[in-house]
Scaffold this motif. Structure first.
Motif, PDB file in Angstrom:
ATOM      1  N   ARG A 149     -10.027   6.358 -12.114  1.00  0.00           N
ATOM      2  CA  ARG A 149     -10.287   7.763 -11.772  1.00  0.00           C
ATOM      3  C   ARG A 149     -11.092   7.867 -10.472  1.00  0.00           C
ATOM      4  O   ARG A 149     -10.864   8.780  -9.683  1.00  0.00           O
ATOM      5  N   TRP A 150     -12.012   6.960 -10.243  1.00  0.00           N
ATOM      6  CA  TRP A 150     -12.733   6.921  -8.970  1.00  0.00           C
ATOM      7  C   TRP A 150     -11.758   6.704  -7.818  1.00  0.00           C
ATOM      8  O   TRP A 150     -11.932   7.253  -6.729  1.00  0.00           O
ATOM      9  N   ALA A 151     -10.695   5.930  -8.095  1.00  0.00           N
ATOM     10  CA  ALA A 151      -9.672   5.649  -7.086  1.00  0.00           C
ATOM     11  C   ALA A 151      -8.677   6.796  -6.927  1.00  0.00           C
ATOM     12  O   ALA A 151      -7.769   6.712  -6.092  1.00  0.00           O
ATOM     13  N   GLY A 152      -8.830   7.854  -7.709  1.00  0.00           N
ATOM     14  CA  GLY A 152      -7.978   9.021  -7.558  1.00  0.00           C
ATOM     15  C   GLY A 152      -6.857   9.162  -8.567  1.00  0.00           C
ATOM     16  O   GLY A 152      -6.092  10.123  -8.500  1.00  0.00           O
ATOM     17  N   HIS A 153      -6.737   8.219  -9.521  1.00  0.00           N
ATOM     18  CA  HIS A 153      -5.677   8.315 -10.529  1.00  0.00           C
ATOM     19  C   HIS A 153      -6.223   9.107 -11.720  1.00  0.00           C
ATOM     20  O   HIS A 153      -6.860   8.555 -12.612  1.00  0.00           O
ATOM     21  N   ARG A 154      -5.970  10.397 -11.732  1.00  0.00           N
ATOM     22  CA  ARG A 154      -6.571  11.269 -12.734  1.00  0.00           C
ATOM     23  C   ARG A 154      -5.980  11.077 -14.124  1.00  0.00           C
ATOM     24  O   ARG A 154      -6.680  11.262 -15.129  1.00  0.00           O
ATOM     25  N   ASP A 155      -4.691  10.755 -14.206  1.00  0.00           N
ATOM     26  CA  ASP A 155      -4.037  10.657 -15.518  1.00  0.00           C
ATOM     27  C   ASP A 155      -4.218   9.247 -16.086  1.00  0.00           C
ATOM     28  O   ASP A 155      -3.261   8.514 -16.314  1.00  0.00           O
ATOM     29  N   THR A 156      -5.474   8.875 -16.290  1.00  0.00           N
ATOM     30  CA  THR A 156      -5.827   7.585 -16.882  1.00  0.00           C
ATOM     31  C   THR A 156      -6.589   7.843 -18.164  1.00  0.00           C
ATOM     32  O   THR A 156      -7.531   8.646 -18.175  1.00  0.00           O
ATOM     33  N   GLU A 199       5.041 -11.695 -21.097  1.00  0.00           N
ATOM     34  CA  GLU A 199       4.467 -10.952 -19.981  1.00  0.00           C
ATOM     35  C   GLU A 199       5.577 -10.168 -19.285  1.00  0.00           C
ATOM     36  O   GLU A 199       6.650 -10.709 -18.990  1.00  0.00           O
ATOM     37  N   PRO A 200       5.340  -8.896 -19.021  1.00  0.00           N
ATOM     38  CA  PRO A 200       6.411  -8.053 -18.470  1.00  0.00           C
ATOM     39  C   PRO A 200       6.670  -8.337 -16.997  1.00  0.00           C
ATOM     40  O   PRO A 200       5.807  -8.824 -16.262  1.00  0.00           O
ATOM     41  N   ASN A 201       7.885  -8.018 -16.587  1.00  0.00           N
ATOM     42  CA  ASN A 201       8.206  -8.004 -15.160  1.00  0.00           C
ATOM     43  C   ASN A 201       7.848  -6.621 -14.631  1.00  0.00           C
ATOM     44  O   ASN A 201       8.406  -5.615 -15.077  1.00  0.00           O
ATOM     45  N   THR A 202       6.914  -6.568 -13.712  1.00  0.00           N
ATOM     46  CA  THR A 202       6.444  -5.272 -13.230  1.00  0.00           C
ATOM     47  C   THR A 202       7.134  -4.889 -11.931  1.00  0.00           C
ATOM     48  O   THR A 202       7.450  -5.734 -11.097  1.00  0.00           O
ATOM     49  N   THR A 203       7.350  -3.591 -11.792  1.00  0.00           N
ATOM     50  CA  THR A 203       7.871  -3.036 -10.545  1.00  0.00           C
ATOM     51  C   THR A 203       6.690  -2.584  -9.702  1.00  0.00           C
ATOM     52  O   THR A 203       5.754  -1.970 -10.212  1.00  0.00           O
ATOM     53  N   GLU A 204       6.726  -2.895  -8.427  1.00  0.00           N
ATOM     54  CA  GLU A 204       5.619  -2.549  -7.533  1.00  0.00           C
ATOM     55  C   GLU A 204       5.290  -1.060  -7.621  1.00  0.00           C
ATOM     56  O   GLU A 204       6.171  -0.199  -7.564  1.00  0.00           O
ATOM     57  N   GLY A 205       4.004  -0.777  -7.791  1.00  0.00           N
ATOM     58  CA  GLY A 205       3.556   0.600  -7.861  1.00  0.00           C
ATOM     59  C   GLY A 205       3.369   1.210  -6.488  1.00  0.00           C
ATOM     60  O   GLY A 205       3.548   0.551  -5.452  1.00  0.00           O
ATOM     61  N   ASP A 206       2.977   2.483  -6.465  1.00  0.00           N
ATOM     62  CA  ASP A 206       2.800   3.181  -5.184  1.00  0.00           C
ATOM     63  C   ASP A 206       1.459   3.915  -5.107  1.00  0.00           C
ATOM     64  O   ASP A 206       1.273   4.793  -4.262  1.00  0.00           O
ATOM     65  N   ILE A 207       0.511   3.565  -5.997  1.00  0.00           N
ATOM     66  CA  ILE A 207      -0.757   4.282  -6.011  1.00  0.00           C
ATOM     67  C   ILE A 207      -1.429   4.252  -4.635  1.00  0.00           C
ATOM     68  O   ILE A 207      -1.406   3.232  -3.943  1.00  0.00           O
ATOM     69  N   GLU A 208      -1.961   5.389  -4.243  1.00  0.00           N
ATOM     70  CA  GLU A 208      -2.766   5.482  -3.032  1.00  0.00           C
ATOM     71  C   GLU A 208      -4.218   5.662  -3.456  1.00  0.00           C
ATOM     72  O   GLU A 208      -4.589   6.703  -3.994  1.00  0.00           O
ATOM     73  N   VAL A 209      -5.005   4.622  -3.271  1.00  0.00           N
ATOM     74  CA  VAL A 209      -6.400   4.667  -3.692  1.00  0.00           C
ATOM     75  C   VAL A 209      -7.179   5.621  -2.794  1.00  0.00           C
ATOM     76  O   VAL A 209      -7.162   5.507  -1.566  1.00  0.00           O
ATOM     77  N   LYS A 210      -7.841   6.581  -3.441  1.00  0.00           N
ATOM     78  CA  LYS A 210      -8.682   7.556  -2.739  1.00  0.00           C
ATOM     79  C   LYS A 210     -10.090   7.424  -3.297  1.00  0.00           C
ATOM     80  O   LYS A 210     -10.463   8.121  -4.250  1.00  0.00           O
ATOM     81  N   PRO A 211     -10.874   6.501  -2.744  1.00  0.00           N
ATOM     82  CA  PRO A 211     -12.191   6.212  -3.300  1.00  0.00           C
ATOM     83  C   PRO A 211     -13.111   7.427  -3.285  1.00  0.00           C
ATOM     84  O   PRO A 211     -12.995   8.306  -2.427  1.00  0.00           O
ATOM     85  N   GLY A 212     -13.999   7.452  -4.278  1.00  0.00           N
ATOM     86  CA  GLY A 212     -14.962   8.544  -4.343  1.00  0.00           C
ATOM     87  C   GLY A 212     -14.512   9.724  -5.165  1.00  0.00           C
ATOM     88  O   GLY A 212     -15.141  10.787  -5.125  1.00  0.00           O
TER      89      GLY A 212
END
Length: 277
Positions: free
Chosen positions: A108-115, A136-149
């Motif tokens: 949530r600090w990084a901007g991902h509100r739906d956690t 262990e799953p095969n993951t697809t690359e995410g696209d999160i844009e970290v917005k600190p603070g």
């Protein structure tokens, strides 16, 4: 189901929501075998392991044992785990919710509100008869844009100011707060003006968060007042994240975390130290 305040989710709700959620296994111990070993032995299907020490924190040093992570590095790691801007994330730990709360706070600090935190962790998941896997799953690359603070945090000076002008909660056990014992950090005691409310009071014996009313009553007894600043700290910003989670349930979404916590405070010998009640 998802809690009304969108902070937690129960095992049945998570099972129903899969695979439309990214699930992170944040199991961790202060001492003992690494949480990664627990993950390897069995985890929630589709879950990806995230390491509290190396991925949810920066390098230990003058800013404490678990300082804020570097935003660019955090973004790279979260993307590698499949975290997306538009996809809910659920984090879990062994059951007490403390490591999961640190993961919740960092995302949530990084901007991902739906956690959200899996209420009761993997212990509740298995108790309700849901499966675990070693695959262990095969993951697809995410696209999160970290917005600190994106969550309120405190520096040492701001923590001291909160203790003076508001309520600064020390989430450690009472003997550490009083300075009777200190098993980890080089100095025992607490920040002058802080009040003690151990994180364990936020949850029941099953690790699930108490109701909003119960939590509000508990914080009120500790001195938390509406309209007055409130913050939390612990040894290194892990258990206090759970206190911030509980404060959110109580309606205090302005609650701030002193991430460096006591392990940061004591790096400066000029900072005052209090003992006793």
């Amino acid at each position: 189901m998802v809690s009304a305040d969108d902070l937690t989710i129960d095992p049945d709700g998570l099972r129903a929501g899969l695979p439309g959620m990214t699930v992170l296994d944040a199991r961790w111990r202060l001492a003992g075998r690494p949480g990664r070993e627990d993950y390897v032995e069995g985890h929630i299907p589709g879950a990806v392991f995230i390491d509290l020490d190396t991925e949810l924190a920066g390098e230990p040093g003058p800013n404490g044992r678990h300082p804020l992570p570097d935003p660019a590095r955090l973004q790279e790691q979260l993307r590698a785990k499949g975290v997306r801007n538009d996809k809910p994330v659920v984090v879990y730990d062994a059951g007490d919710g403390q490591a999961a709360a640190r993961a919740w706070w960092i995302l949530r600090w990084a901007g991902h509100r739906d956690t959200r935190v899996l209420d009761g962790g993997i212990a509740a998941w298995t108790k309700q008869g849901h499966p675990v896997t070693t695959e262990e799953p095969n993951t697809t690359e995410g696209d999160i844009e970290v917005k600190p603070g994106s969550m309120p945090s405190l520096t040492a000076d701001e923590a001291a100011a909160t203790a003076n002008a508001g309520t600064l909660i020390d989430a450690r056990v009472a003997p550490r707060f009083r300075g009777e014992v200190e098993p980890i950090d080089p100095v025992a005691g607490h920040i002058p003006g802080a009040v003690n409310r151990p994180t364990t009071e936020n949850a029941g014996d099953d690790g699930r968060l108490r109701t909003a009313e119960e939590i509000r009553d508990g914080f009120a007894k500790a001195g938390v007042q509406d309209g007055v600043p409130v913050g939390a700290y612990c040894g290194s910003g892990v258990t206090a994240a759970h206190t911030v989670l509980a404060l959110h349930r109580a309606g205090r979404t302005d609650a701030a975390l002193y991430v460096g916590s006591w392990s940061d405070w004591v790096t400066d010998p000029n900072r005052p130290v209090a003992t006793g009640e």
